[in-house]
Motif scaffolding. Sequence first.
Motif, PDB file in Angstrom:
ATOM      1  N   PRO A 120       0.857  -1.344   0.110  1.00 56.33           N
ATOM      2  CA  PRO A 120      -0.099  -0.025   0.078  1.00 56.33           C
ATOM      3  C   PRO A 120       0.886   1.161  -0.082  1.00 56.33           C
ATOM      4  O   PRO A 120       0.417   2.260  -0.579  1.00 56.33           O
ATOM      5  N   ASP A 121       1.970   1.084   0.531  1.00 56.05           N
ATOM      6  CA  ASP A 121       2.920   2.267   0.909  1.00 56.05           C
ATOM      7  C   ASP A 121       4.057   2.219  -0.166  1.00 56.05           C
ATOM      8  O   ASP A 121       5.379   2.508   0.422  1.00 56.05           O
ATOM      9  N   PHE A 122       4.047   1.455  -1.402  1.00 52.18           N
ATOM     10  CA  PHE A 122       5.471   1.324  -2.191  1.00 52.18           C
ATOM     11  C   PHE A 122       5.899   2.939  -2.372  1.00 52.18           C
ATOM     12  O   PHE A 122       5.360   3.709  -2.815  1.00 52.18           O
ATOM     13  N   THR A 123       7.119   2.689  -2.266  1.00 52.08           N
ATOM     14  CA  THR A 123       8.048   4.093  -2.162  1.00 52.08           C
ATOM     15  C   THR A 123       8.886   4.124  -3.209  1.00 52.08           C
ATOM     16  O   THR A 123       9.843   3.002  -3.704  1.00 52.08           O
ATOM     17  N   GLY A 124       9.175   5.056  -4.210  1.00 46.20           N
ATOM     18  CA  GLY A 124      10.404   5.271  -4.975  1.00 46.20           C
ATOM     19  C   GLY A 124      10.184   4.447  -6.348  1.00 46.20           C
ATOM     20  O   GLY A 124       8.906   4.132  -6.632  1.00 46.20           O
ATOM     21  N   ARG A 125      11.305   4.425  -7.067  1.00 49.04           N
ATOM     22  CA  ARG A 125      11.235   3.616  -8.322  1.00 49.04           C
ATOM     23  C   ARG A 125      10.694   4.266  -9.293  1.00 49.04           C
ATOM     24  O   ARG A 125       9.769   3.845 -10.206  1.00 49.04           O
ATOM     25  N   ALA A 126      10.418   5.660  -9.176  1.00 47.01           N
ATOM     26  CA  ALA A 126       9.427   6.451 -10.261  1.00 47.01           C
ATOM     27  C   ALA A 126       9.883   6.364 -11.695  1.00 47.01           C
ATOM     28  O   ALA A 126       8.942   5.990 -12.727  1.00 47.01           O
ATOM     29  N   ASP A 127      11.140   6.007 -12.195  1.00 50.60           N
ATOM     30  CA  ASP A 127      11.266   6.004 -13.623  1.00 50.60           C
ATOM     31  C   ASP A 127      11.185   4.556 -13.837  1.00 50.60           C
ATOM     32  O   ASP A 127      10.676   4.433 -15.114  1.00 50.60           O
ATOM     33  N   ALA A 128      11.244   3.559 -13.286  1.00 47.26           N
ATOM     34  CA  ALA A 128      10.986   2.212 -13.817  1.00 47.26           C
ATOM     35  C   ALA A 128       9.636   1.941 -13.636  1.00 47.26           C
ATOM     36  O   ALA A 128       8.804   1.414 -14.900  1.00 47.26           O
ATOM     37  N   LEU A 129       8.573   2.558 -12.834  1.00 42.76           N
ATOM     38  CA  LEU A 129       7.168   2.556 -12.971  1.00 42.76           C
ATOM     39  C   LEU A 129       6.602   3.241 -14.222  1.00 42.76           C
ATOM     40  O   LEU A 129       5.851   2.919 -14.755  1.00 42.76           O
ATOM     41  N   ALA A 130       7.397   4.203 -14.531  1.00 43.19           N
ATOM     42  CA  ALA A 130       7.159   5.032 -15.815  1.00 43.19           C
ATOM     43  C   ALA A 130       7.210   4.038 -16.816  1.00 43.19           C
ATOM     44  O   ALA A 130       6.181   4.211 -17.943  1.00 43.19           O
ATOM     45  N   ALA A 131       8.157   3.603 -16.879  1.00 48.38           N
ATOM     46  CA  ALA A 131       8.472   2.692 -18.176  1.00 48.38           C
ATOM     47  C   ALA A 131       7.332   1.385 -18.382  1.00 48.38           C
ATOM     48  O   ALA A 131       6.998   1.158 -19.289  1.00 48.38           O
ATOM     49  N   LEU A 132       6.964   0.987 -17.199  1.00 46.86           N
ATOM     50  CA  LEU A 132       6.040  -0.256 -17.016  1.00 46.86           C
ATOM     51  C   LEU A 132       4.641   0.457 -17.356  1.00 46.86           C
ATOM     52  O   LEU A 132       3.783  -0.598 -17.559  1.00 46.86           O
ATOM     53  N   ALA A 133       4.544   1.742 -17.348  1.00 47.41           N
ATOM     54  CA  ALA A 133       3.102   2.143 -17.558  1.00 47.41           C
ATOM     55  C   ALA A 133       2.795   2.438 -19.018  1.00 47.41           C
ATOM     56  O   ALA A 133       1.613   2.569 -19.402  1.00 47.41           O
ATOM     57  N   LYS A 134       3.964   2.260 -19.804  1.00 42.93           N
ATOM     58  CA  LYS A 134       3.857   2.434 -21.348  1.00 42.93           C
ATOM     59  C   LYS A 134       3.411   1.063 -21.900  1.00 42.93           C
ATOM     60  O   LYS A 134       3.598   0.104 -21.063  1.00 42.93           O
ATOM     61  N   PRO A 135       2.611   1.110 -23.009  1.00 44.22           N
ATOM     62  CA  PRO A 135       2.358  -0.092 -23.619  1.00 44.22           C
ATOM     63  C   PRO A 135       3.587  -0.881 -23.944  1.00 44.22           C
ATOM     64  O   PRO A 135       4.647  -0.438 -24.394  1.00 44.22           O
TER      65      PRO A 135
END
Length: 668
Positions: A120-135
Amino acid sequence: MPVRRDRRVPAGDVLAGLRVELERVGAGAEHGGAAEHVGRVVRLQLGHRLRGELGRVLVLALQRSGRKAEALRSYATIRAQLVDELGVEPGADLRGMYESILADDAPAPAAPRQLPPDLPDFTGRADALAALAKPFQVAVVSGPPGVGKSALAVHAAHALRERFPAGQLYLDLDGREPAELLAEALRALGVEAAPPTPRERSALLRSLLAERPMLLLLDDALDAGQVRPLLPGNACSVIVTSRRRITELPGAVQIDLAEPPQDEALSLLDRHRADDVTDLLVDVNLLELVGTDPVGQPRYRLPDLIRHHALERGHDREALSRVLAAWTVTTEHAMARLPTTVFSLTAARAPRWRLPDQTLDRLTADPLGWFEAEHDSLAGAVAVAAEAGLAESAWGLAAAMVPYLDLHCRLDTWQRTHTLALAAARASGDTYGEAAMLRGLAQVALYQDRYDEAAGGFTRSRRLFHELGDVRAEATSICGLGAVSQFSGRQARSLGHFRRALAMFLAADDPHGEAFVRQAIGRVHLRAGELAQASESLRQAMRLAQELGDSHREGCVCLQMGNLHGAMSFHRHALDIFESLGDRHCGAYALQSMAGLQVTRGELAPASAALERSLEIFQELGDRSGAASTTQLLGELHRSAGRTVLARDYLKHASELRRDLPVRTSGA
């Protein structure tokens, strides 16, 4: 007459084909294309009996495609065949299907929702999450153990759920074969019996997912060869986690994780209460759950990356002291629950951080099991404390381990931990710790027949305890001197030491020490042939042992009483006690004593077996004196049985063993 060849397709092949078409029916029904597939099902089963799995698959295919009347007719045909040919009704599955058709309640495979819980409180890794949000079709998240690959993949997968309403599959690859993984995935999609070969299973998985696009999370992959059979068609998305960078998957998005920045890691911990931190660290792969110990408690270890990083940064003395304080309390609590603690010594000034009593009781409910589980950790804690200069914690932990190490004859650990703690105590000027460690090392030397070394250690520790005014601790060292004298053949000197120790234990109001010394005095009298005095001392020792509930001391007294009265029942009772406590060393002496009595009764076969068992234990534990005496008894046994050659070999070996024992020059 020529033999007619049956050109029908084997039933197994038909069944595999039916399963494939059945799953296509399930997918096609959502898009109105089921009729074509059902036609294939019907053609596939032509020429085969309908009972069993073939019939069940056909009925289910007709039902899913909406051909209710045909499904009912097929059921009727199957039932007639079963009743006419086998005299049985259809099975429960088929009957339930028939009833659901009548109720117009056709079962449909449920969409799998297999993702592990998200943080519920996942922190950080913004760049990696952004890459996985793309198709993407395939994304590979790689990195060393403990950096949070799985936590990131699970968090990203939860964010993508709405894009894949047909379902999400999760597979823990962890070194498993593709065939097993494919079968698990097919079961999740409603395939009860997967095709026999990995190639067929992979083809069926692709067929099913082509009509039902899903998100797949493949966790902890070994290599591309493990992943390829699990990859679906273009409409799905797959997230793969692996310790290595898998570059052999064309078009895959590569996400390489490193250790999280310090500010992200601290932010993660600051947002949670202390009692949640363990679960949190496990969830983000900063702590690994490795199973449970013998008492059912969870066991954790630091991933290699985190452990090495911590060692490189050096000791935080204050934090280390807190950890050792908790270890000290828990170890002392477990020690107090052991069957014997007669010569235990305590570091009174060592820091202690006490866990709640309920927690301590639960952790140490099986104290021997706890010590077995924590053996390596405790030895490591002593070493870390000694290296950090925390002398009282080092020798306090080492001393608290002694009753367990003695009971299970872990002499190597005993020697190693006490040597480290002795150096730390001397370096810090801790005289009591020095005396305690000298006494412990002397006991190890005594067990290993190094009598001069043992006498020196007992003498030095006695002097230090006397200077410090600790009467009970001094008495424990005097008992050691009594044992050295006895094993060196100086019975009168030994008796003097034990009587002096008895007076000191009585003055210190230590009934456990009193029981030990009264048994030791009885043993000296017995060996001197003074049977009346031996009987009285052993009787008093037995009374004390039973009053105290000290089963180990009771077993030791039973050995001497068995020798005194020539009673096998005492020896057997002693052996039962030692074996129940896991004390193989004392158990070997019990076997030796029992065998001696069996020889006098002419029971040579069981006596020989008991002596061989005791010899094996003495050799394994490094007790050369015990091995020499047992080898001598075996030689005498074989000589009395007329086996002169065998007897000569054993007696010669016994003589060699005694010759190799240290020269007993001690004046103890």
